[in-house]
Design an enzyme around this catalytic site. Structure first.
Site, short mmCIF file in Angstrom:
data_model
loop_
_atom_site.label_atom_id
_atom_site.label_comp_id
_atom_site.label_asym_id
_atom_site.label_seq_id
_atom_site.Cartn_x
_atom_site.Cartn_y
_atom_site.Cartn_z
N GLY A 454 38.27 41.85 38.86
CA GLY A 454 38.11 42.15 40.21
C GLY A 454 39.14 40.99 40.95
O GLY A 454 39.42 39.94 40.50
N CYS A 455 39.76 41.66 42.17
CA CYS A 455 40.46 40.74 42.86
C CYS A 455 40.02 40.56 44.15
O CYS A 455 38.78 41.03 44.34
CB CYS A 455 42.13 41.21 42.83
N ILE A 456 40.57 39.96 45.20
CA ILE A 456 40.18 40.04 46.39
C ILE A 456 39.91 41.49 46.98
O ILE A 456 38.61 41.38 47.55
CB ILE A 456 41.47 39.36 47.50
N THR A 457 40.69 42.03 47.08
CA THR A 457 40.13 43.70 47.62
C THR A 457 40.48 44.69 46.67
O THR A 457 40.65 45.96 46.96
CB THR A 457 41.43 43.77 48.78
N ARG A 458 40.52 44.67 45.20
CA ARG A 458 40.70 45.59 44.45
C ARG A 458 40.19 45.32 42.98
O ARG A 458 39.98 44.26 42.47
CB ARG A 458 42.46 46.04 44.07
#
Length: 519
Positions: A454-458
């Site tokens: 997981g990243c900030i928005t994706r």
């Protein structure tokens, strides 16, 4: 069919696609892991700034006001130990949040630094023979790799205590000794090359920040902008042994801040104006406003831009290219006007106000002038492009997107609610687990998912068979876009992406354990 497959294999270099996928995936994972140590910068910048006398003199309108030394020291402690923080954070992130990997990164960094300092040539200019954040990145990568390779190792019975996870800090420490000796001998010419690169970028004058600003935005869909940020922020230039444009700015370097200043007018004015344009051009303005107004305010106040950017990156790539070009020109013009101001978190109003009176900040008032001008440019360019090309921005409806009018972000912020029947029972499944399960199914099932992060928005994934992905279902679940590059797949799910990834990892792990138990 077999004949066609054979000829196809004969004309394609074996494993070339797989290799490129793995390289891209590794770079994306590195970019994601860099965000963990970078996340400590806001608190460091706040503490450091609130500890300085000039801020309180400006607030209290008293030239005799003093700073708060212990706050400045607290912030300085973080900036002074960033290499160690990077070593721990990267090892922790790349190893899937395993504490043994983080400890290994710390042990490796401490040993590497001590050995490196024993072998690096001393004398005139010795402070330049300093790997700084690169040493932390190196040992974080090494610790994570060794953890993945050896965390399940079995040793002979008489050494059994040191097996498994306990073995990883040991082998990392030994690797750090070897690497410390090697880099102690070879680092001086490598440092000279890095310095030459930095001098080359700086010698470009305003063009250097302009190119950086363009690439910074252009690399966002791949998640690789964090890598270029790390060099500019933490390695570029030197000021009494402190490296990086961002670190030098907070250390008081009067020449620092040129590579950050242009982001302020873009984040505070440009993107909010783009959001207004998308609302005005929407067929369902209330839907678009509900999606974009809060995102615009977040961009203005804090500099968090991805909720706006991912509203048009995938459905309107032409707007994204325009956005990248405008950002590049903003950094170019800001450097041309000698605007110098940097940020601890991002280029929003909070950082702008905090650093406006900093002694090495120059011409910060011009940020507002540029912001107004570029706000108008963003608004009209976005409006014209959306209308002329009939782009599928939020609230444009089925005629543009092929999906419902409100597909792009609301669900990505909260996920689908459990059904009414489930909600009535005490055993109702958590909504994040519901969403994670549905996403796994849309991705072709757990057996099709090789890894997820997981990243900030994706979500960043390795997918065994990308053709099995049901993109329409993913978008109905709130995905703002799905990007495939071979087996490397990114699914934009908004600010909850990291939580979704954690739920998916747990669900996949549990299902894998159940399958093993059945065998």
């Amino acid at each position: 069919m077999s004949t066609i497959d054979t000829s196809s294999q004969a004309t394609t270099p074996p494993n070339s696609s797989n290799l490129s996928n793995r390289v891209l995936g590794a770079l994306q994972s590195l970019g994601r892991s860099l965000m963990l140590p970078v996340a400590v910068l806001p608190v460091a910048a706040l503490l450091l700034r609130f500890g300085q006398a000039d801020l309180w003199q400006a607030i209290l309108q008293n030239p005799n006001a003093t700073g708060i030394p212990f706050l400045a020291d607290a912030g300085g402690a973080i900036f002074g130990n960033l290499p160690m923080i990077f070593a721990v954070g990267i090892a922790f992130g790349l190893a899937g949040g395993e504490g043994a990997a983080a400890l290994s990164g710390l042990v490796g960094f401490l040993i590497f630094t001590a050995v490196f300092n024993d072998f690096i040539p001393l004398g005139k200019g010795a402070h330049n023979n300093n790997m700084d954040v690169l040493s932390g990145i190196l040992m974080g990568l090494v610790a994570a790799w060794l953890y993945r390779r050896y965390h399940t190792i079995r040793l002979p019975d008489y050494l059994g205590f040191f097996g498994g996870r306990r073995f990883v800090p040991i082998i990392t420490g030994l690797a750090a000794v070897v690497l410390g000796v090697i880099f102690g001998f070879v680092w001086q010419p490598v440092q000279a090359g890095i310095n030459a690169l930095g001098v080359g970028i700086i010698s470009l004058g305003p063009l250097g920040p302009g190119i950086y600003g363009f690439l910074n935005r252009l690399l966002i869909p791949l998640g690789l902008h964090h890598i270029i940020n790390s060099y500019i922020w933490f390695q570029l230039g030197d000021f009494h042994g402190t490296h990086g444009d961002l670190q030098r700015y907070f250390a008081g370097d009067p020449s620092a801040g040129l590579f950050e200043s242009g982001f302020f007018p873009m984040m505070m004015f440009g993107l909010p104006a783009a959001a207004l344009a998308m609302i005005r051009q929407a067929r369902y303005p209330k839907v678009a406003a509900g999606i974009l107004l809060s995102a615009a305010f977040a961009s203005f106040l804090t500099g968090i831009t991805e909720p706006i950017e991912f509203a048009f990156i995938f459905v309107a790539p032409v707007l994204f290219v325009i956005h990248a070009l405008l950002t590049g020109t903003l950094l170019f013009i800001s450097a041309l006007l000698n605007i110098k101001i940097a940020f601890g978190f991002s280029a929003g109003l909070i950082d702008y106000v905090l650093n406006f009176t900093k002694p090495n900040t120059t011409n910060a008032w011009l940020v507002l002038v540029l912001g107004v001008i570029y706000g108008v440019i963003y608004y009209f360019l976005f409006s014209i492009c959306i209308r002329v090309f009939n782009l599928g921005t939020p609230g444009r409806g089925e005629a543009s997107t092929g999906l419902s009018a409100d597909w792009i972000l609301p669900e990505s912020q909260r996920g689908p609610a459990p059904s009414k029947e489930k909600a009535k029972t005490a055993a109702a499944v958590d909504s994040s687990d519901t969403l994670a399960t549905q996403i796994i199914t849309a991705l072709g099932g757990g057996s099709n998912i090789e890894s997820v992060e997981g990243c900030i928005t994706r979500l960043r994934l390795f997918i065994a068979e990308p053709d099995k992905i049901d993109e329409s279902t993913l978008k109905s679940l709130g995905a703002a876009g799905v990007m495939k590059q071979g087996k490397v797949v990114q699914v934009v799910m908004g600010m909850q992406s990291d939580n979704i990834a954690s739920s998916m990892q747990r669900i996949l792990k549990e299902s894998g354990a159940e399958e093993e138990a059945e065998k």
